[in-house]
Scaffold this motif. Structure first.
Motif, PDB file in Angstrom:
ATOM      1  N   ARG A 136      14.160  12.837 -15.519  1.00  0.00           N
ATOM      2  CA  ARG A 136      14.260  12.246 -14.246  1.00  0.00           C
ATOM      3  C   ARG A 136      12.680  11.761 -13.350  1.00  0.00           C
ATOM      4  O   ARG A 136      12.889  10.839 -12.804  1.00  0.00           O
ATOM      5  CB  ARG A 136      15.130  13.256 -13.146  1.00  0.00           C
ATOM      6  N   LEU A 137      11.974  12.661 -13.448  1.00  0.00           N
ATOM      7  CA  LEU A 137      10.729  12.431 -12.868  1.00  0.00           C
ATOM      8  C   LEU A 137       9.849  11.293 -13.324  1.00  0.00           C
ATOM      9  O   LEU A 137       9.300  10.802 -12.815  1.00  0.00           O
ATOM     10  CB  LEU A 137       9.714  13.787 -13.036  1.00  0.00           C
ATOM     11  N   LYS A 138       9.631  11.315 -14.972  1.00  0.00           N
ATOM     12  CA  LYS A 138       9.303  10.195 -15.419  1.00  0.00           C
ATOM     13  C   LYS A 138       9.836   8.857 -15.042  1.00  0.00           C
ATOM     14  O   LYS A 138       9.199   7.710 -14.883  1.00  0.00           O
ATOM     15  CB  LYS A 138       9.145  10.403 -16.907  1.00  0.00           C
ATOM     16  N   ALA A 139      11.361   9.083 -15.124  1.00  0.00           N
ATOM     17  CA  ALA A 139      11.988   7.617 -14.662  1.00  0.00           C
ATOM     18  C   ALA A 139      11.630   7.522 -13.170  1.00  0.00           C
ATOM     19  O   ALA A 139      11.737   6.024 -13.015  1.00  0.00           O
ATOM     20  CB  ALA A 139      13.521   8.098 -14.877  1.00  0.00           C
ATOM     21  N   GLN A 195       9.053   3.588  -9.343  1.00  0.00           N
ATOM     22  CA  GLN A 195       8.200   3.103  -8.453  1.00  0.00           C
ATOM     23  C   GLN A 195       7.453   1.998  -8.769  1.00  0.00           C
ATOM     24  O   GLN A 195       6.913   1.175  -8.130  1.00  0.00           O
ATOM     25  CB  GLN A 195       7.678   4.487  -7.813  1.00  0.00           C
ATOM     26  N   GLU A 196       6.966   1.983 -10.058  1.00  0.00           N
ATOM     27  CA  GLU A 196       5.904   1.029 -10.704  1.00  0.00           C
ATOM     28  C   GLU A 196       6.735  -0.338 -10.526  1.00  0.00           C
ATOM     29  O   GLU A 196       6.196  -1.354 -10.200  1.00  0.00           O
ATOM     30  CB  GLU A 196       5.499   1.607 -11.965  1.00  0.00           C
ATOM     31  N   ALA A 197       8.237  -0.304 -11.047  1.00  0.00           N
ATOM     32  CA  ALA A 197       8.985  -1.441 -10.963  1.00  0.00           C
ATOM     33  C   ALA A 197       8.851  -1.967  -9.472  1.00  0.00           C
ATOM     34  O   ALA A 197       9.128  -3.157  -9.528  1.00  0.00           O
ATOM     35  CB  ALA A 197      10.342  -1.398 -11.541  1.00  0.00           C
ATOM     36  N   LYS A 245       0.987  -1.185   0.105  1.00  0.00           N
ATOM     37  CA  LYS A 245       0.102  -0.116   0.032  1.00  0.00           C
ATOM     38  C   LYS A 245       0.944   1.320   0.084  1.00  0.00           C
ATOM     39  O   LYS A 245       0.598   2.137  -0.651  1.00  0.00           O
ATOM     40  CB  LYS A 245      -0.847   0.016   1.140  1.00  0.00           C
ATOM     41  N   ALA A 246       1.838   1.319   0.921  1.00  0.00           N
ATOM     42  CA  ALA A 246       3.075   2.329   0.595  1.00  0.00           C
ATOM     43  C   ALA A 246       3.541   2.822  -0.433  1.00  0.00           C
ATOM     44  O   ALA A 246       3.520   3.657  -0.967  1.00  0.00           O
ATOM     45  CB  ALA A 246       3.928   2.259   1.906  1.00  0.00           C
ATOM     46  N   GLN A 247       3.716   1.589  -1.385  1.00  0.00           N
ATOM     47  CA  GLN A 247       4.523   1.752  -2.525  1.00  0.00           C
ATOM     48  C   GLN A 247       3.320   2.243  -3.463  1.00  0.00           C
ATOM     49  O   GLN A 247       3.834   2.870  -4.619  1.00  0.00           O
ATOM     50  CB  GLN A 247       4.928   0.267  -2.706  1.00  0.00           C
ATOM     51  N   GLY A 248       2.280   1.869  -3.545  1.00  0.00           N
ATOM     52  CA  GLY A 248       1.425   2.406  -4.308  1.00  0.00           C
ATOM     53  C   GLY A 248       1.086   3.923  -4.163  1.00  0.00           C
ATOM     54  O   GLY A 248       0.979   4.414  -5.341  1.00  0.00           O
ATOM     55  N   LEU A 249       1.203   4.290  -2.963  1.00  0.00           N
ATOM     56  CA  LEU A 249       1.162   5.626  -2.872  1.00  0.00           C
ATOM     57  C   LEU A 249       2.398   6.316  -3.233  1.00  0.00           C
ATOM     58  O   LEU A 249       2.328   7.739  -3.825  1.00  0.00           O
ATOM     59  CB  LEU A 249       0.891   6.232  -1.396  1.00  0.00           C
ATOM     60  N   GLN A 250       3.773   5.841  -3.240  1.00  0.00           N
ATOM     61  CA  GLN A 250       4.866   6.341  -3.775  1.00  0.00           C
ATOM     62  C   GLN A 250       4.786   6.593  -5.163  1.00  0.00           C
ATOM     63  O   GLN A 250       5.191   7.514  -5.764  1.00  0.00           O
ATOM     64  CB  GLN A 250       6.041   5.502  -3.397  1.00  0.00           C
ATOM     65  N   ILE A 251       3.979   5.644  -6.071  1.00  0.00           N
ATOM     66  CA  ILE A 251       3.903   5.844  -7.446  1.00  0.00           C
ATOM     67  C   ILE A 251       3.009   7.122  -7.810  1.00  0.00           C
ATOM     68  O   ILE A 251       3.153   8.044  -8.486  1.00  0.00           O
ATOM     69  CB  ILE A 251       3.226   4.690  -8.124  1.00  0.00           C
ATOM     70  N   ASP A 252       1.978   7.156  -6.847  1.00  0.00           N
ATOM     71  CA  ASP A 252       1.061   8.340  -7.000  1.00  0.00           C
ATOM     72  C   ASP A 252       1.741   9.723  -6.594  1.00  0.00           C
ATOM     73  O   ASP A 252       1.818  10.845  -7.488  1.00  0.00           O
ATOM     74  CB  ASP A 252       0.011   8.254  -5.869  1.00  0.00           C
ATOM     75  N   ILE A 253       2.618   9.534  -5.689  1.00  0.00           N
ATOM     76  CA  ILE A 253       3.782  10.798  -5.233  1.00  0.00           C
ATOM     77  C   ILE A 253       4.514  11.128  -6.586  1.00  0.00           C
ATOM     78  O   ILE A 253       4.747  12.484  -6.808  1.00  0.00           O
ATOM     79  CB  ILE A 253       4.308  10.476  -4.076  1.00  0.00           C
ATOM     80  N   ALA A 254       5.052  10.038  -7.115  1.00  0.00           N
ATOM     81  CA  ALA A 254       6.017  10.319  -8.026  1.00  0.00           C
ATOM     82  C   ALA A 254       5.142  11.038  -9.326  1.00  0.00           C
ATOM     83  O   ALA A 254       5.809  11.898 -10.153  1.00  0.00           O
ATOM     84  CB  ALA A 254       6.516   8.874  -8.571  1.00  0.00           C
TER      85      ALA A 254
END
Length: 476
Positions: A349-352, A357-359, A293-302
């Motif tokens: 950088r931001l798209k990478a 985060q998705e990986a 769940k935390a990682q999913g939110l990290q994708i949203d943040i990115a």
């Protein structure tokens, strides 16, 4: 009875992570309805709900007061548990830091400048006081996502702490049973040395009487030496296990703990629960779910880092050439500035970062699936071991009874001159082997029960779907 496994082909338990908006970009295969029905939604633990953590109450089922006291001591003193507790404290502080991003940041500054010149009686002085406040408007919920991600990480760290307690309780329990087994085997070796020495004295009397040859005496001496060697090895193992247990208790390894006289009676097993029960109770599974769940939110943040930001900056300052002028209201300067920023070019950088985060999320999904499979495997093995180890113990009891009877008869026949020393030594070896294996089998049944408690996250569900093993557990 089979411990039914219901898994998705690529993702296990995504219903527990339904709040991950970022999963839509990864496009995993749909989770079957059956898997959704057994996948739990783990709670976010905090300081107010410690009762939600898996417990070590199962230790009391062995009805061993010394074991209960040792486990309690380890849970208070063990270095791994203390380290895990410190990590929980650090995660709590990180969560508080994340929450602070929602509030304005206020800083004060001051300066005092005195310049020396060549002109007489002129030393210019400047005194400045200032207060600056900055605040970022959470237009897209990025800051809120960071706070929620920190809370999920805190929940995962608390699950790790529960897992450390569960693991140490299991290690102490296993070490205690190993210690008792080592004591029983050492005592068995002591009795065997006495038996071999008695056979040697008997053989020497027969040799002195001309009934047997010197080869029988040498065989008897060899058997005594072998028994003494085995005794020394088992005494060394007893000392080593004692020190190992003391280290788990955070004591100096001084070999001071005394093992119990016998292994405890194996408590009955009423049931082991359902696959969903395992996922609700295993600390490692719960920690992985929180981190998903935390990682999913990290994708949203990115992704939200690609969007514009709006911030407000307010400053107030006072400047004077003396302390008397410092608090003159006319010298007060106020500024309020609103600024918006939009990333245009940062070399990808931001798209990478979004792709990274998705990986990482895909990696954690596979780790979750692997951990769930491992949990099911451990429960299956423990359940299968309940019956198999019971059957093994029954067979070894029969083997020991027969070996003892054969040894007694051959010892009598050898005394009467109707059997050879080789026959007697073989009978003694068989009896010794059967008795040692029986001790090991009894300990292994207890160890298997401990493994089951660990595999189930620290408990047994009495209303489970598995057949009862009371008949096996009630066996001597």
């Amino acid at each position: 009875m089979r411990f039914t496994i219901l898994l998705s082909a690529s993702v296990i338990g995504l219903s527990g992570c339904a709040s991950l908006n970022s999963l839509s970009k990864i496009k995993p295969e749909p989770t079957p309805v059956a898997a959704q029905q057994v996948t739990p939604t783990a709670p976010i633990w905090d300081e107010a709900a410690p009762e939600d953590l898996p417990t070590t109450d199962w230790v009391g089922s062995f009805s061993d007061a010394t074991l209960t006291q040792l486990v309690s001591e380890a849970l208070d003193a063990n270095t791994n548990i203390r380290s895990a507790a410190a990590r929980v404290d650090a995660a709590m502080q990180r969560a508080r830091i994340a929450k602070a991003d929602k509030l304005p940041a206020v800083n004060a500054s001051s300066s005092y400048t005195r310049t020396q010149t060549n002109l007489p009686f002129q030393t210019p002085t400047n005194i400045d006081l200032g207060v600056t406040a900055t605040w970022e408007a959470d237009l897209w919920g990025r800051i809120k996502d960071g706070v929620n991600a920190s809370n999920f990480e805190l929940g995962a760290t608390q699950a790790d702490y529960a897992g450390a307690r569960l693991s140490i309780a299991g290690q102490v329990t296993q070490a205690w049973f190993d210690l008792i087994e080592a004591r029983l085997l050492t005592e068995l070796s002591e009795r065997d040395v006495d038996t071999q020495e008695r056979a040697l004295r008997l053989t020497q009397r027969r040799f002195e009487g001309g009934v047997t040859g010197s080869s029988d005496v040498r065989l008897a001496r060899s058997s005594v030496a072998n028994a003494q060697a085995l005794q020394a090895s088992r005494e060394q193992r007893l000392s080593s296990i004692t020190r190992q247990l003391e280290v788990l208790l955070r004591r100096y390894p001084a070999e001071e703990i005394q093992a119990a006289a016998d292994l405890p009676v194996l408590p009955p097993l009423s049931g082991a629960g359902t696959p969903g029960y395992v996922l609700r109770k295993r600390p490692d599974i719960l920690a992985l779910e929180q981190r998903l769940k935390a990682q999913g939110l990290q994708i949203d943040i990115a992704r939200k880092n690609l969007l514009p930001t709006l911030s407000l900056r307010g400053t107030t300052s006072l400047g004077a050439t003396s302390f008397e002028e410092l608090f003159d209201i006319d010298a007060l300067v106020l500024r309020l500035v609103a600024s918006a920023a939009m990333p245009i070019f940062q070399g990808g950088r931001l798209k990478a970062n979004v792709a990274q985060q998705e990986a990482l999320l895909r990696q954690q999904l596979e780790s979750y699936a692997g951990a769930a499979l491992t949990a099911y495997l451990e429960v299956e093995n423990a359940l299968d071991g309940e019956q198999r180890l019971y059957e093994r113990e029954l067979a070894l009891r029969t083997s020991l009874d027969e070996a003892r009877e054969a040894e007694n008869r051959l010892e009598l026949r050898y005394t009467e001159g109707l059997a050879t020393i080789l026959q007697l030594l073989d009978a003694q070896s068989r009896r010794l082997s059967a008795e040692g294996q029986l001790i090991g089998a009894r300990k292994e049944r207890l160890a298997n029960r401990v493994r089951m408690h660990i595999a189930l996250g620290g408990g047994l569900e009495t209303d489970g779907v598995f057949a009862s093993y009371n008949a096996a557990s009630a066996a001597p």
